[in-house]
Design an enzyme around this catalytic site. Structure first.
Site, short mmCIF file in Angstrom:
data_model
loop_
_atom_site.label_atom_id
_atom_site.label_comp_id
_atom_site.label_asym_id
_atom_site.label_seq_id
_atom_site.Cartn_x
_atom_site.Cartn_y
_atom_site.Cartn_z
N CYS A 65 -5.19 -3.28 2.52
CA CYS A 65 -4.91 -3.35 3.95
C CYS A 65 -6.14 -3.58 4.84
CB CYS A 65 -4.12 -2.12 4.38
SG CYS A 65 -3.16 -2.45 5.88
N GLU A 106 0.85 -1.20 0.00
CA GLU A 106 0.00 0.00 0.00
C GLU A 106 0.89 1.25 0.00
OE1 GLU A 106 -2.07 0.12 3.73
OE2 GLU A 106 -3.36 1.81 3.16
N VAL A 158 -0.13 -2.72 10.68
CA VAL A 158 0.59 -2.26 11.88
C VAL A 158 0.25 -3.08 13.14
CG1 VAL A 158 0.95 0.11 11.10
CG2 VAL A 158 -1.18 -0.47 12.26
N MET A 159 -0.76 -3.93 13.07
CA MET A 159 -1.13 -4.71 14.26
C MET A 159 -0.55 -6.12 14.10
SD MET A 159 -4.98 -3.38 15.12
CE MET A 159 -5.76 -3.65 13.56
N LYS A 170 -9.47 2.88 -1.71
CA LYS A 170 -9.71 2.18 -0.44
C LYS A 170 -11.03 2.63 0.20
CE LYS A 170 -7.08 1.02 3.77
NZ LYS A 170 -5.84 1.32 4.53
#
Ligand code: ACM
Length: 262
Positions: free
Chosen positions: A141, A38, A168-169, A108
């Site tokens: 994402c 992304e 990010v998690m 998105k």
């Protein structure tokens, strides 16, 4: 069909550098379809909307035109995430580019966290296109958290979902995308970025671990959490046309839409 991902750490703001990197990897890979992360041309961690004036580009535009030239030379296809400018609106977008140009263009739909400050949410249908005779859907994402998105593509015949990401998690998207592949019995290429971005007081760590998933949810390839990685797997997309899980169960025929309230 040979499908793959290129996991890397785009440098924030260095559009030319990131674009050249993408082009050079696409030029050298022995692959039919290669997926990049992304916002791969720009980096992710924006601190002001004004930054997008420098980083975003139209679609078609310089990135898609460069990819098209390589695609035409090599008969390859590329899916890549990039910031899009359309008039005074900015979108977190992804494209599928082939020898004839842009085949799918996705804005998105589910914006994550501070993306809501900078981007307008997309409101076009989840896109599907045909790559070498195979139906391929495109998500970005955080869309992985919405089973409806993957299901919508699967019900339209998607055999493969490509998924540019900046997750990010830790572990979350790697888990859900295996489930999404399994519950829809299709292939999935998650192209995630890695590394840490620090801009002023803001900091994000990305989780890498990009992966290629088979319709039974098993891993065909997985990158490490850190480091650049090019991984390619040979897949038989016909497997994704068979939705049977036992002799008496077909995942799509067993659905009970009359009971669902969506
Ligand atoms: C994300 O949607 N970039 C987490």
């Amino acid at each position: 069909m040979r499908v793959g991902f290129y996991q890397f750490a785009p440098e924030f703001g260095a559009v030319e550098l990131n674009r050249d990197r993408i082009a050079s990897v696409l030029s050298g890979a022995d692959v039919d379809l290669l997926v990049f992360p992304e916002l791969a041309t720009s980096g992710y961690l924006l601190t002001a909307k004004e930054e997008l004036a420098e980083l975003a580009e139209p679609i078609p535009g310089p990135t898609t035109e460069l990819l098209q030239r390589i695609a035409a030379q090599r008969e390859v296809f590329a899916a890549v995430g990039l910031p899009e400018r359309d008039g005074d609106a900015f979108y977190n977008s992804a494209v599928m580019v082939g020898p004839k140009g842009v085949m799918a263009h996705y804005r998105k739909a589910h914006l994550f966290f501070e993306e809501k400050l900078y981007f307008r949410p997309g409101d076009t249908p989840f896109p599907l296109c045909e790559v070498k005779g195979v139906k391929v859907g495109l998500l970005i994402c955080y869309d992985h958290m919405f089973p409806e998105a993957a299901r919508t593509l699967a019900l339209q015949g998607a055999q493969l979902i490509v998924h540019p990401s900046n997750l990010v998690m830790p572990g979350k998207g790697q888990l859900t995308t295996r489930v999404r592949a399994m519950e829809n019995r299709l292939f999935w290429v998650l192209a995630n970025r890695w590394g840490i971005e620090e801009r002023g007081a803001k900091k994000l760590s990305y989780t890498g671990a990009s992966q290629i998933v088979a319709p039974d949810g098993s891993l065909l390839a997985r990158a490490p959490a850190e480091g650049d990685a090019l991984e390619i797997a040979e897949i038989d997309p016909a497997q994704a046309l068979d939705k049977r899980v036992t002799k008496l169960n077909d995942l799509f025929e067993d659905r009970r839409p009359e009971l669902y309230r969506l």
